[in-house]
Design an enzyme around this catalytic site. Structure first.
Site, mmCIF file in Angstrom:
data_model
loop_
_atom_site.group_PDB
_atom_site.id
_atom_site.type_symbol
_atom_site.label_atom_id
_atom_site.label_comp_id
_atom_site.label_asym_id
_atom_site.label_seq_id
_atom_site.Cartn_x
_atom_site.Cartn_y
_atom_site.Cartn_z
ATOM 1 N N ARG A 92 -1.488 -5.993 -8.151
ATOM 2 C CA ARG A 92 -0.337 -6.958 -7.846
ATOM 3 C C ARG A 92 -0.197 -7.960 -8.977
ATOM 4 O O ARG A 92 0.922 -8.234 -9.401
ATOM 5 C CB ARG A 92 -0.595 -7.972 -6.577
ATOM 6 C CG ARG A 92 -0.502 -6.944 -5.179
ATOM 7 C CD ARG A 92 -1.115 -7.358 -4.208
ATOM 8 N NE ARG A 92 -2.586 -7.462 -4.444
ATOM 9 C CZ ARG A 92 -3.408 -7.459 -3.396
ATOM 10 N NH1 ARG A 92 -3.108 -7.879 -2.131
ATOM 11 N NH2 ARG A 92 -4.686 -7.467 -3.608
ATOM 12 N N HIS A 109 0.784 -1.458 -0.127
ATOM 13 C CA HIS A 109 0.005 -0.076 -0.071
ATOM 14 C C HIS A 109 1.075 1.123 -0.105
ATOM 15 O O HIS A 109 0.634 2.354 -0.756
ATOM 16 C CB HIS A 109 -0.867 0.061 1.285
ATOM 17 C CG HIS A 109 -2.102 -0.766 1.209
ATOM 18 N ND1 HIS A 109 -2.158 -1.863 2.362
ATOM 19 C CD2 HIS A 109 -2.956 -1.039 0.378
ATOM 20 C CE1 HIS A 109 -3.337 -2.712 2.128
ATOM 21 N NE2 HIS A 109 -3.964 -2.264 0.700
ATOM 22 N N SER A 118 -3.106 -7.692 2.871
ATOM 23 C CA SER A 118 -3.639 -7.493 4.217
ATOM 24 C C SER A 118 -4.109 -8.699 4.842
ATOM 25 O O SER A 118 -3.766 -9.226 6.073
ATOM 26 C CB SER A 118 -4.757 -6.325 3.975
ATOM 27 O OG SER A 118 -4.146 -5.062 3.867
ATOM 28 N N LYS A 135 -18.775 -5.239 7.207
ATOM 29 C CA LYS A 135 -17.532 -6.255 7.294
ATOM 30 C C LYS A 135 -16.670 -6.158 8.663
ATOM 31 O O LYS A 135 -16.401 -5.113 9.246
ATOM 32 C CB LYS A 135 -16.702 -5.602 6.169
ATOM 33 C CG LYS A 135 -15.662 -6.615 5.637
ATOM 34 C CD LYS A 135 -15.150 -6.062 4.154
ATOM 35 C CE LYS A 135 -13.779 -6.572 4.130
ATOM 36 N NZ LYS A 135 -13.213 -5.618 2.781
HETATM 37 P P1 ADP Z 1 -9.863 -3.171 -0.755
HETATM 38 O O1 ADP Z 1 -10.655 -3.743 0.572
HETATM 39 O O2 ADP Z 1 -10.923 -1.820 -1.260
HETATM 40 O O3 ADP Z 1 -9.464 -3.842 -1.949
HETATM 41 P P2 ADP Z 1 -7.331 -2.817 0.107
HETATM 42 O O4 ADP Z 1 -6.748 -2.220 1.569
HETATM 43 O O5 ADP Z 1 -7.311 -4.537 0.223
HETATM 44 O O6 ADP Z 1 -8.649 -2.468 -0.029
HETATM 45 O O7 ADP Z 1 -6.588 -2.468 -1.130
HETATM 46 C C1 ADP Z 1 -6.681 -1.188 -1.327
HETATM 47 C C2 ADP Z 1 -5.755 -1.141 -2.870
HETATM 48 O O8 ADP Z 1 -4.551 -1.398 -2.692
HETATM 49 C C3 ADP Z 1 -6.412 -1.908 -3.822
HETATM 50 O O9 ADP Z 1 -6.028 -1.330 -5.160
HETATM 51 C C4 ADP Z 1 -5.431 -3.119 -3.853
HETATM 52 O O10 ADP Z 1 -5.217 -3.742 -4.958
HETATM 53 C C5 ADP Z 1 -3.897 -2.468 -3.665
HETATM 54 N N1 ADP Z 1 -2.978 -3.242 -2.822
HETATM 55 C C6 ADP Z 1 -3.279 -3.862 -1.661
HETATM 56 N N2 ADP Z 1 -2.017 -4.747 -1.628
HETATM 57 C C7 ADP Z 1 -1.134 -4.442 -2.534
HETATM 58 C C8 ADP Z 1 0.122 -4.429 -2.569
HETATM 59 N N3 ADP Z 1 0.972 -5.375 -1.983
HETATM 60 N N4 ADP Z 1 0.844 -3.785 -3.600
HETATM 61 C C9 ADP Z 1 0.133 -2.963 -4.295
HETATM 62 N N5 ADP Z 1 -1.193 -2.534 -4.325
HETATM 63 C C10 ADP Z 1 -1.672 -3.342 -3.363
#
Ligand code: ADP
Length: 161
Positions: A90, A17, A128, A41
């Site tokens: 990713r 992130h 996450s 959630k």
């Molecule tokens: P959501 O529940 O909205 O998907 P996340 O917090 O899981 O929220 O992810 C937010 C954004 O960050 C998404 O676009 C996700 O693809 C991106 N993201 C999550 N992990 C990574 C990572 N390791 N590298 C790049 N982008 C990531």
């Protein structure tokens, strides 16, 4: 002034992130990290802890702001007068979902573009959910998150176990 929203649940925020956030902060004048409030959630870190964690990380970028948002993402983006929504990719597996959402968002708000940034390959396996599992099971999750986030996750684990 070009503003982008970077929305997500960030439960917890990972190095992946932060990599996307750093690059968005270079591309846009102003980046607003929007932590979605999702009452249906159940989360690992409480909402306030996620805000605190991201704010602690964001101090390194003067043009990044962190806040919560409720409701439809495009409504929020309009309220914040953003021209773009940033999301991270990713692997190909992320693409289907992000593509679908971005088309729907464009139908709802044609003036807002979705910008998909590719993660650095070394973060491409971090999610996450993996960090949550490792943390809950007592493994070394700290290598996947910033030190500020690790401290907040540790404090949360010690309260809940
Ligand atoms: P959501 O529940 O909205 O998907 P996340 O917090 O899981 O929220 O992810 C937010 C954004 O960050 C998404 O676009 C996700 O693809 C991106 N993201 C999550 N992990 C990574 C990572 N390791 N590298 C790049 N982008 C990531």
């Amino acid at each position: 002034m070009k503003t982008a929203i970077y929305p997500g649940s960030f439960d917890p925020p990972t190095l992946g992130h932060l990599d996307i956030l750093e690059r968005a902060a270079r591309l846009f004048d102003h980046v607003v990290v929007g932590i979605g409030v999702n009452s249906s959630k159940s989360s690992f870190l409480p909402h306030d802890a996620r805000i605190e964690a991201l704010k602690a990380c964001a101090v390194r970028w003067p043009n990044v702001e962190v806040e919560s948002f409720e409701g439809l993402l495009v409504d929020y983006a309009r309220r914040r007068e953003a021209q773009a929504i940033v999301r991270g990719l990713r692997a190909v597996s992320d693409f289907d979902y992000e593509f679908q959402i971005s088309i729907a968002n464009r139908r709802l708000a044609p003036e807002i573009d979705t910008v998909l940034l590719m993660t650095k390959w070394e973060y491409s396996y971090i999610s996450s959910s993996i960090v949550r599992e490792i943390a809950k099971l007592g493994g070394d999750f700290e290598q996947f998150v910033a030190p500020e986030v690790a401290a907040i996750v540790r404090a949360h684990l010690s309260l809940t176990t």
